[in-house]
Design a protein around this motif. Structure first.
Motif, mmCIF file in Angstrom:
data_model
loop_
_atom_site.group_PDB
_atom_site.id
_atom_site.type_symbol
_atom_site.label_atom_id
_atom_site.label_comp_id
_atom_site.label_asym_id
_atom_site.label_seq_id
_atom_site.Cartn_x
_atom_site.Cartn_y
_atom_site.Cartn_z
ATOM 1 N N PHE A 135 -4.826 -26.176 -28.437
ATOM 2 C CA PHE A 135 -5.205 -25.280 -29.528
ATOM 3 C C PHE A 135 -3.989 -24.527 -30.067
ATOM 4 O O PHE A 135 -3.780 -24.450 -31.276
ATOM 5 N N MET A 136 -3.179 -23.987 -29.174
ATOM 6 C CA MET A 136 -2.044 -23.180 -29.624
ATOM 7 C C MET A 136 -0.995 -24.008 -30.341
ATOM 8 O O MET A 136 -0.440 -23.569 -31.358
ATOM 9 N N THR A 137 -0.696 -25.197 -29.840
ATOM 10 C CA THR A 137 0.306 -26.021 -30.523
ATOM 11 C C THR A 137 -0.187 -26.477 -31.885
ATOM 12 O O THR A 137 0.594 -26.553 -32.847
ATOM 13 N N ALA A 138 -1.467 -26.767 -32.004
ATOM 14 C CA ALA A 138 -2.004 -27.198 -33.294
ATOM 15 C C ALA A 138 -1.970 -26.067 -34.317
ATOM 16 O O ALA A 138 -1.553 -26.266 -35.464
ATOM 17 N N ILE A 139 -2.375 -24.868 -33.910
ATOM 18 C CA ILE A 139 -2.481 -23.767 -34.866
ATOM 19 C C ILE A 139 -1.117 -23.340 -35.373
ATOM 20 O O ILE A 139 -0.999 -22.810 -36.486
ATOM 21 N N ASN A 140 -0.045 -23.605 -34.595
ATOM 22 C CA ASN A 140 1.306 -23.266 -35.040
ATOM 23 C C ASN A 140 1.602 -23.829 -36.422
ATOM 24 O O ASN A 140 2.295 -23.196 -37.228
ATOM 25 N N THR A 141 1.090 -25.017 -36.701
ATOM 26 C CA THR A 141 1.332 -25.660 -37.992
ATOM 27 C C THR A 141 0.102 -25.635 -38.889
ATOM 28 O O THR A 141 0.221 -25.437 -40.100
ATOM 29 N N VAL A 142 -1.073 -25.821 -38.310
ATOM 30 C CA VAL A 142 -2.287 -25.907 -39.124
ATOM 31 C C VAL A 142 -2.498 -24.634 -39.939
ATOM 32 O O VAL A 142 -2.741 -24.697 -41.166
ATOM 33 N N ALA A 143 -2.411 -23.467 -39.300
ATOM 34 C CA ALA A 143 -2.679 -22.218 -40.024
ATOM 35 C C ALA A 143 -1.689 -21.990 -41.168
ATOM 36 O O ALA A 143 -2.104 -21.799 -42.320
#
Length: 459
Positions: A135-143
């Motif tokens: 979750f944390m690695t994805a949100i780094n770019t997704v958000a």
């Protein structure tokens, strides 16, 4: 039809199985994402921020279900409560700085000219996320990608297939259009083919060095922007004036937490000779207290590694080091559950840089500890690596740490802390750790491109 499976490291059962998109279906997904992007980018920035943050809130509301789901997929013990704290912190920070980060740089607005540099979304961004902090690695770019006006395709690791589905569920329920954020299941060949076909304005990949090389090969000649966070072999260095208890507690936790499967986990430790014996004694005491076992059990502090082959790689590195003269300090009798994906923690001394365990990424619960005479020796050893993500320094002297930090080949220098991602700072690396940078204002600059305006006003 090719299917992608998530095999649980707990017991080898299939957690979930999903069909991979065919080449035609993947191309259609790209087309939908591109078609939806312009309207999304035309929405007010405040509206995009609000929708993304509502999606983040929706993820938080799912946390009671997500925590055991993560344990089944990749093995992190439920006692640690998931990732929502860091997930939310990163998204919140990127939302707060968005207006400043994306604001035009105005050089002149006079009676004669208006000159400025604007930030423009790339278009469709592909995010390839890893399983270790899914979750944390994805949100780094997704958000920030969504906030900046890009549409996003998220391809999650097979080990955490359900994470992408959770994010899609949360963002779509918040009101982000389905074609603006798409979760996809792709095999490696289809992913490479899409990149080679210039399907994306930007590709962000977090994973192995080999995976990063494959992304670069696929993107060659397309001039597609690529951000890569790859391997690591992060060092810690404990100086003579360090707070010894704090150094041991932090560095050993950074080496062992999540079964050592942390991007910026500590994989090698250098301790000044005068503190070496005391450091090692305290470290062994901490590790001897760990409980290896079923991650669904709240008593467990160390779960299985995500796959048995990952554990086998660490076992091989450790056994090779011992055969070459290293001394293991943790008694296997304390960890009878060891086997398969379940890997007991280990501390090694009498190690050298001739050993793979001190050079190659381990990504598991093993750490080598070496004594050093002085800063010069420590610096040479810290830089004797193909990787450069973070380095953790321990001293009361800030100026000394800054002077050392300037000479360390790394993306982040920590002083008296380790294994933490500050969203206000650029998350970046050098050498085989990759290139580019996420989070912070620089993260927004990488997820947009500059466009210059030189406007002569009519007189």
């Amino acid at each position: 039809m090719k299917t992608i499976k998530c095999i649980s490291p707990i017991d080898g059962s299939v957690v979930v199985e999903r069909p991979a998109l065919s080449a035609d279906a993947a191309a259609q997904t790209v087309a939908r994402g591109k078609a939806a992007q312009k309207a999304w980018a035309a929405r007010p920035l405040s509206e995009r921020i609000a929708l993304v943050m509502k999606g983040v809130e929706n993820v938080g509301a799912m946390n009671d279900d997500i925590v055991p789901e993560l344990a089944r997929q990749m093995g992190r013990p439920v006692r640690y409560g998931g990732e929502f704290g860091g997930f939310n912190e990163r998204a919140q920070h990127m939302a707060q700085i968005a207006e400043q980060a994306l604001a035009p740089m105005v050089l002149e607005d006079s009676a004669a000219f208006k000159r400025y540099i604007a930030r423009e979304a790339h278009g469709l961004v592909l995010v390839i996320a890893p399983w270790n902090y899914p979750f944390m690695t994805a949100i780094n770019t997704v958000a920030p990608a969504l906030i900046a006006g890009n549409s996003v395709m998220l391809k999650h690791a097979s080990q955490t297939l359900l994470v992408g589905e959770r994010l899609a569920q949360a963002f779509h329920a918040a009101g982000i259009p389905e074609d603006v954020f798409q979760n996809v299941v792709l095999d490696h060949d289809t992913t490479s083919d899409l990149i080679a076909a210039r399907s994306f304005g930007f590709v962000n990949f977090t994973g192995s060095v080999g995976g990063g090389k494959a992304i670069e090969r696929a993107a060659a000649g397309t001039f597609t922007g690529v951000g890569l966070e790859l391997g690591g072999k992060d060092p810690g260095y404990v100086m003579e004036d360090a707070d010894l208890d704090a150094a041991v507690d932090t560095l050993i936790d950074a080496a062992m937490f999540n079964s050592g499967q942390c991007c910026c986990g500590i994989e090698r430790i250098y301790v000044v000779e005068s503190l070496f014996d005391a450091f090692v004694e305290k470290a062994v005491k901490i590790v001897n207290g760990y409980k290896l076992g079923d991650p669904m059990n709240p008593e467990t502090t160390l779960g299985p590694m995500a796959q048995a082959r990952f554990a086998d790689n660490v076992r091989a590195q450790t056994s090779e080091a011992v055969a070459a003269g290293a001394t293991p300090l943790i008694d296997p009798a304390l960890f009878p559950q060891d086997g398969g994906a379940y890997l007991m923690p280990q501390i090694l001394v009498n190690v050298t840089h001739d050993m793979r365990v001190m050079r190659e990424e381990s990504f598991g619960p093993v750490v080598g500890i070496m004594p050093v005479k002085d800063d010069a020796e420590a610096l040479a050893l810290m830089n004797d690596s193909d990787y450069g993500l973070t380095a953790s320094l321990w001293t009361a002297d800030v100026a000394r740490a800054e002077a050392l930090g300037a000479q360390i080949e790394t993306g982040t220098v920590f002083l008296n802390r380790a294994d933490y991602l500050d969203p206000g700072l650029c998350w970046t690396g050098c050498k085989d750790t990759g290139r580019g940078g996420g989070l912070s204002i620089i993260g927004y600059h990488n997820l947009t491109r500059p466009k210059s305006y030189h406007l002569r006003k009519q007189q």
